[in-house]
Design a protein around this motif. Structure first.
Motif, short mmCIF file in Angstrom:
data_model
loop_
_atom_site.label_atom_id
_atom_site.label_comp_id
_atom_site.label_asym_id
_atom_site.label_seq_id
_atom_site.Cartn_x
_atom_site.Cartn_y
_atom_site.Cartn_z
N ASP A 35 0.92 -1.34 0.14
CA ASP A 35 -0.01 -0.16 0.05
C ASP A 35 0.99 1.33 -0.13
O ASP A 35 1.96 1.31 0.27
CB ASP A 35 -0.77 0.20 1.27
N TYR A 36 0.26 2.41 -0.55
CA TYR A 36 0.81 3.55 -0.20
C TYR A 36 -0.21 4.65 0.73
O TYR A 36 -1.25 4.08 0.52
CB TYR A 36 1.08 4.46 -1.56
N PRO A 37 0.38 5.27 1.49
CA PRO A 37 -0.41 6.11 2.31
C PRO A 37 -1.18 7.15 1.49
O PRO A 37 -0.73 7.57 0.52
CB PRO A 37 0.63 6.87 3.63
N VAL A 38 -2.15 7.83 1.96
CA VAL A 38 -2.97 8.73 1.34
C VAL A 38 -3.41 9.77 2.62
O VAL A 38 -3.99 9.33 3.59
CB VAL A 38 -4.34 8.12 0.87
N ASN A 39 -2.95 11.07 2.47
CA ASN A 39 -3.28 11.98 3.29
C ASN A 39 -4.67 12.64 2.98
O ASN A 39 -4.77 13.19 2.04
CB ASN A 39 -2.35 13.15 3.08
N ASP A 40 -5.37 12.12 3.77
CA ASP A 40 -6.97 12.73 3.51
C ASP A 40 -7.37 13.20 4.89
O ASP A 40 -8.69 13.35 4.83
CB ASP A 40 -7.74 11.42 2.93
N ALA A 41 -6.68 13.95 5.41
CA ALA A 41 -7.07 14.56 6.71
C ALA A 41 -8.00 15.89 6.55
O ALA A 41 -8.88 16.06 7.19
CB ALA A 41 -5.64 15.00 7.53
N ASN A 42 -7.79 16.43 5.00
CA ASN A 42 -8.65 17.57 4.63
C ASN A 42 -9.70 17.10 3.94
O ASN A 42 -10.26 17.88 2.69
CB ASN A 42 -7.75 18.62 3.92
N SER A 43 -10.47 16.18 4.27
CA SER A 43 -11.46 15.70 3.63
C SER A 43 -12.69 15.06 4.47
O SER A 43 -11.91 13.91 5.39
CB SER A 43 -11.13 14.73 2.32
N PRO A 44 -13.78 15.40 4.23
CA PRO A 44 -14.69 14.47 5.24
C PRO A 44 -15.03 12.96 4.72
O PRO A 44 -15.54 12.26 5.50
CB PRO A 44 -15.88 15.18 4.92
N ILE A 45 -14.47 12.55 3.70
CA ILE A 45 -14.45 11.30 3.09
C ILE A 45 -13.04 10.78 2.97
O ILE A 45 -12.46 11.47 2.34
CB ILE A 45 -15.24 11.11 1.84
N SER A 46 -12.79 9.72 3.34
CA SER A 46 -11.30 9.25 3.25
C SER A 46 -11.44 8.19 2.06
O SER A 46 -12.72 7.42 1.90
CB SER A 46 -10.89 8.11 4.48
N VAL A 47 -10.14 7.88 1.44
CA VAL A 47 -9.95 7.13 0.49
C VAL A 47 -10.09 5.50 0.93
O VAL A 47 -9.49 5.03 1.84
CB VAL A 47 -8.87 7.34 -0.26
N ALA A 48 -10.86 4.73 0.02
CA ALA A 48 -10.69 3.41 0.02
C ALA A 48 -10.11 2.85 -1.18
O ALA A 48 -10.38 3.29 -2.26
CB ALA A 48 -12.33 2.83 0.32
N ASN A 49 -9.49 1.79 -1.04
CA ASN A 49 -8.75 1.23 -2.08
C ASN A 49 -8.20 -0.27 -1.88
O ASN A 49 -8.24 -0.72 -0.62
CB ASN A 49 -7.74 1.91 -2.89
N PHE A 50 -7.63 -0.89 -2.87
CA PHE A 50 -6.86 -2.25 -2.38
C PHE A 50 -5.91 -2.22 -3.49
O PHE A 50 -6.10 -1.96 -4.77
CB PHE A 50 -7.68 -3.36 -2.26
N ASN A 51 -4.54 -2.58 -3.24
CA ASN A 51 -3.50 -2.73 -4.14
C ASN A 51 -3.15 -4.19 -4.31
O ASN A 51 -2.46 -4.82 -3.44
CB ASN A 51 -2.52 -1.91 -3.75
N ALA A 52 -3.38 -4.90 -5.48
CA ALA A 52 -3.27 -6.13 -5.67
C ALA A 52 -3.69 -6.26 -7.17
O ALA A 52 -3.96 -5.68 -7.90
CB ALA A 52 -4.24 -7.28 -4.89
N VAL A 53 -3.17 -7.75 -7.63
CA VAL A 53 -3.77 -7.90 -9.05
C VAL A 53 -5.24 -8.28 -8.77
O VAL A 53 -5.66 -9.09 -7.91
CB VAL A 53 -3.09 -9.52 -9.70
N GLY A 54 -5.90 -7.25 -9.46
CA GLY A 54 -7.38 -7.39 -9.23
C GLY A 54 -7.82 -5.98 -8.59
O GLY A 54 -9.13 -5.72 -8.56
N GLY A 55 -7.10 -5.42 -7.89
CA GLY A 55 -7.17 -4.01 -7.54
C GLY A 55 -8.29 -3.93 -6.56
O GLY A 55 -8.39 -4.92 -5.50
N SER A 56 -9.06 -2.84 -6.53
CA SER A 56 -10.09 -2.78 -5.52
C SER A 56 -11.37 -3.47 -5.92
O SER A 56 -12.25 -3.82 -4.87
CB SER A 56 -10.70 -1.42 -5.57
N THR A 57 -11.29 -4.42 -6.82
CA THR A 57 -12.44 -5.50 -7.05
C THR A 57 -12.08 -6.54 -6.16
O THR A 57 -13.11 -7.49 -6.10
CB THR A 57 -12.53 -5.76 -8.74
#
Lengths: 532, 168
Positions: free
Chosen positions: A71-93
């Motif tokens: 994974d890589y970090p995401v600075n989403d402190a300045n957002s009311p909605i935080s990022v969701a994802n997944f890192n792999a073959v297939g990604g967020s699916t």
């Protein structure tokens, strides 16, 4: 330096898989670099007793909580909605619920119909053959005849309504509102080597049964058999350019952390609406000092999530609870614009079947409905298997001040600058969320709910990442052209959700994949003069 | 799901507080035939699960002691049965501790939430608790579960209403 390839794809998720499979028939040398691993379904949480716990740790939707090496970090402190994802073959699916709606025809004509945002340079009819092709590859379950859509064919029978779906459907019928069995990327019968759904109930932390259509088990086996090479644990730092301003390849770190250069004739970026602008902004050079393909200044701007409202009812009778896929039916009663509602555009209700024993306890305790102490057990049992409801998936309009930029300090494990999110919920979205909560409360009460729990927006609900390298015909107002090629770099293509012009009010994966197939088809049609 | 003592970052005092707190949040129930969250087996699971989250959980544990000391003059684990019952009752009531002075600490509040989350994760996967809920004590895979089809005739009024999408 490794041997040059014809096509280099960055990212093996929903769109990278689709574009790789489609281009494989050209017999070009195609390599895909993926920062994650191939997943082992036997290790998915539903194989263990701690299946709900792992959604809070190594299989969390949040990269900041998950903190896998991949994974890589995401600075989403300045957002009311935080990022969701997944890192792999297939990604967020790997982690998506498999809710699989298409866009509506009106979604491509937002400016013309409603006077907001911009029209897409393509339309539903252009995309329809690619939706159909993607439906075959992913094995979509559903029921034909949905009055909310133009005719489309279901590949597999729909998921069962179950007690939860039927109960809430009765509520919609009492209100006289639309509902329909959801189109899902979940196989209800054996399909293309995948087994049928057996109602594990843990779709959002990986499907151990292999019924859910994550691209590691749909597109990728076909693409690999056709000759595409997937290199895992390869994290791309930047796309390089030559003296002619064309992409020449990428610099990446291999699984041993060794810096490598991969030369390529064509580079295709498929890293999602946050990863793609991050990569482009990290690809600075003398010719492109503000990041690659960014002469418009729009790389990283117009970030769209879908603000989600959660509206859950508590019922007197037992429902499906922890059994079955979370998704079952949807409603698009409030999808198309009606100015009398106080907002433009609209939303989809995705009905949730229920929740597991831990999630039930957490929902009850953190909403103050289950007390500490002796009263805990009785109250818990009044909620267990008795919670069902829905989320409202609201269309998010593009606004340039919602951005992905490079964090000045935060980096990933390879020292590559991490993305920083700055996002504000618009007044239109706020009104839409309020409307979604109010109408859903009505329908749940009509269905027999004795209590309703709401949250809007869902703070952890940044599942859908769109708009940050938008498509268009005007190079000053868009990053890629109407077939996915960067205006500024004629051998650079983008195929993920970042090219969305608008977000619609539905989950984006089916459209992301249809777009990837469309871009691949456009490339194949122009192979002789691709760079003209 | 047992913890290895040498890997356990929780001090004896912290374990004591954690056990007492878990039992206060979810006590045993003879009526439902379930252990409390302070059951030794469940506590061992909680400690093992909380281990990677120690830094987040620790302020939450300290928070219980801070409030207990301010309200009753002793750390949480040393509360009398009556005071512990009062503590729980006040925790269930908005403003229940308004009569004491304590400094708001968002880290402590978040830590308490994380701690409660871990207690719930471990409690509701315990065999005895699952059986009391008429669940089979097993993971979902590979057996899966049955879900009934439901009444598809419910769709009839939706079909009769006809097309609702907007032409573009």
């Amino acid at each position: 330096m490794t041997e040059p390839v014809d096509v280099l794809i960055v990212g093996a998720g929903a769109s990278g898989a689709a574009v790789a499979w489609s281009l494989a028939e050209t017999r070009m040398r195609i390599v895909c670099l993926e920062q994650g691993d191939w997943m082992n379904p036997a290790e998915y949480p539903s194989s263990g007793r701690d299946w709900e716990s792992r959604a809070f740790s190594d299989m969390s939707i949040s990269p900041n909580r998950r903190k896998r090496e991949t994974d890589y970090p995401v600075n989403d402190a300045n957002s009311p909605i935080s990022v969701a994802n997944f890192n792999a073959v297939g990604g967020s699916t790997i982690l998506y619920a498999g809710h699989f709606p298409r866009f509506h025809p009106s979604d491509f004509r937002v400016k013309s119909l409603d006077g907001v945002a911009d029209d897409w340079p393509i339309d539903y009819d252009m995309l329809e053959p690619f939706y159909a092709e993607n439906d075959r590859m992913m094995g979509v379950s559903g029921l034909g005849g949905d009055p909310a859509y133009p005719p489309k064919q279901a590949i597999l029978p729909p998921l069962p309504l179950g007690k939860s779906g039927a109960t809430i459907a009765r509520g919609f019928n009492k209100m006289g509102w639309h509902w329909w069995p959801s189109d899902t990327a979940i196989a209800t019968a054996e399909y293309d080597g995948r087994d049928r759904c057996i109602n594990l109930g843990a779709c959002s932390s990986g499907c151990a049964q292999g019924a859910k259509a994550s691209t590691d088990i749909t597109y990728w086996p076909h693409a690999v058999r056709a000759g595409v090479e997937v290199r895992t644990r390869c994290r791309v730092r930047e796309i390089t350019v030559n003296a002619d301003g064309m992409a020449s390849g990428v610099v990446y770190y291999d699984r041993d952390g060794v810096e490598q250069f991969q030369a390529a004739q064509v580079v295709i970026v498929a890293c999602n609406g946050v990863g793609t602008p991050r990569l482009l902004l990290n690809s600075q050079s003398g010719a492109f000092p503000n990041g690659l393909a960014n002469s418009s200044g729009l790389v990283g701007k117009n970030l769209m999530f879908h603000p989600y409202a959660s509206i859950q009812g508590i019922f007197d009778e037992p429902l499906d609870g922890y059994r079955g896929p979370g998704v079952c039916i949807w409603s698009q009663e409030f999808y198309e614009t009606d100015q009398d509602r106080g907002f433009v555009r609209g939303y989809t209700y995705e009905i949730n079947r229920g929740r597991g024993p831990v999630a039930t306890a957490a929902t009850g305790m953190f909403s103050g409905r289950i007390p500490w102490g002796a009263g805990h057990h009785e109250r818990y049992r009044e909620l267990f298997n008795r919670i069902a409801g829905m989320v409202g998936i609201c269309e998010d309009l593009p606004e340039e001040h919602n951005t992905v930029t490079l964090d000045p300090e935060l980096t990933d494990g390879h020292g590559i600058p991490a993305p920083k999110i700055d996002y504000t919920l618009s007044e239109n979205s706020r009104r839409m969320l309020d409307h979604a909560v109010a109408r859903a409360t009505e329908v749940l009460e009509a269905a027999g709910a004795v209590d309703v729990i709401t949250e809007a927006p869902i703070g952890v609900g940044g599942w859908h990442l769109m708009g940050t390298a938008r498509m268009g015909t005007d190079p000053e107002r868009s990053v890629v052209n109407e077939w996915g090629r960067a205006h500024d770099v004629k051998n650079l293509f983008i195929v993920d959700g970042s090219i969305f012009v608008t977000s619609a009010g539905v989950n984006p994966t089916r459209t992301i994949q249809a777009l990837a197939l469309y871009v691949a088809d456009s490339m194949k049609r122009r192979l002789a003069n691709l760079f003209d | 799901m047992t913890t290895i003592a040498s890997d356990n970052p929780f001090s004896a005092a912290e374990q004591h507080t954690l056990t007492a707190f878990a039992g206060a949040v979810i006590p045993a129930s003879a009526e439902y035939g379930v252990p409390g969250a302070d059951d030794a087996q469940i506590v061992a699971d909680i400690l093992a699960t909380a281990r990677p989250h120690y830094e987040a959980v620790r302020p939450g544990l300290g928070f219980q002691d801070t409030v207990a000391a301010a309200a009753y003059g002793v750390p949480f684990a040393e509360l009398s049965e009556a005071d512990r019952a009062d503590f729980v009752e006040r925790s269930n009531t908005e403003g229940g501790f308004d009569h004491i002075e304590w400094e708001f600490d968002p880290g402590a509040i978040a830590g308490q939430r994380t701690l409660i989350s871990i207690i719930l994760q471990c409690y509701y996967r315990d065999d005895r608790v699952m059986q009391s809920l008429e669940m089979e004590p097993r993971p979902p895979f590979p057996q899966g579960f049955e879900v009934e089809q439901g009444d598809w005739s419910l769709l009839e009024p939706v079909k009769q209403r006809g097309k609702i999408y907007r032409p573009a």
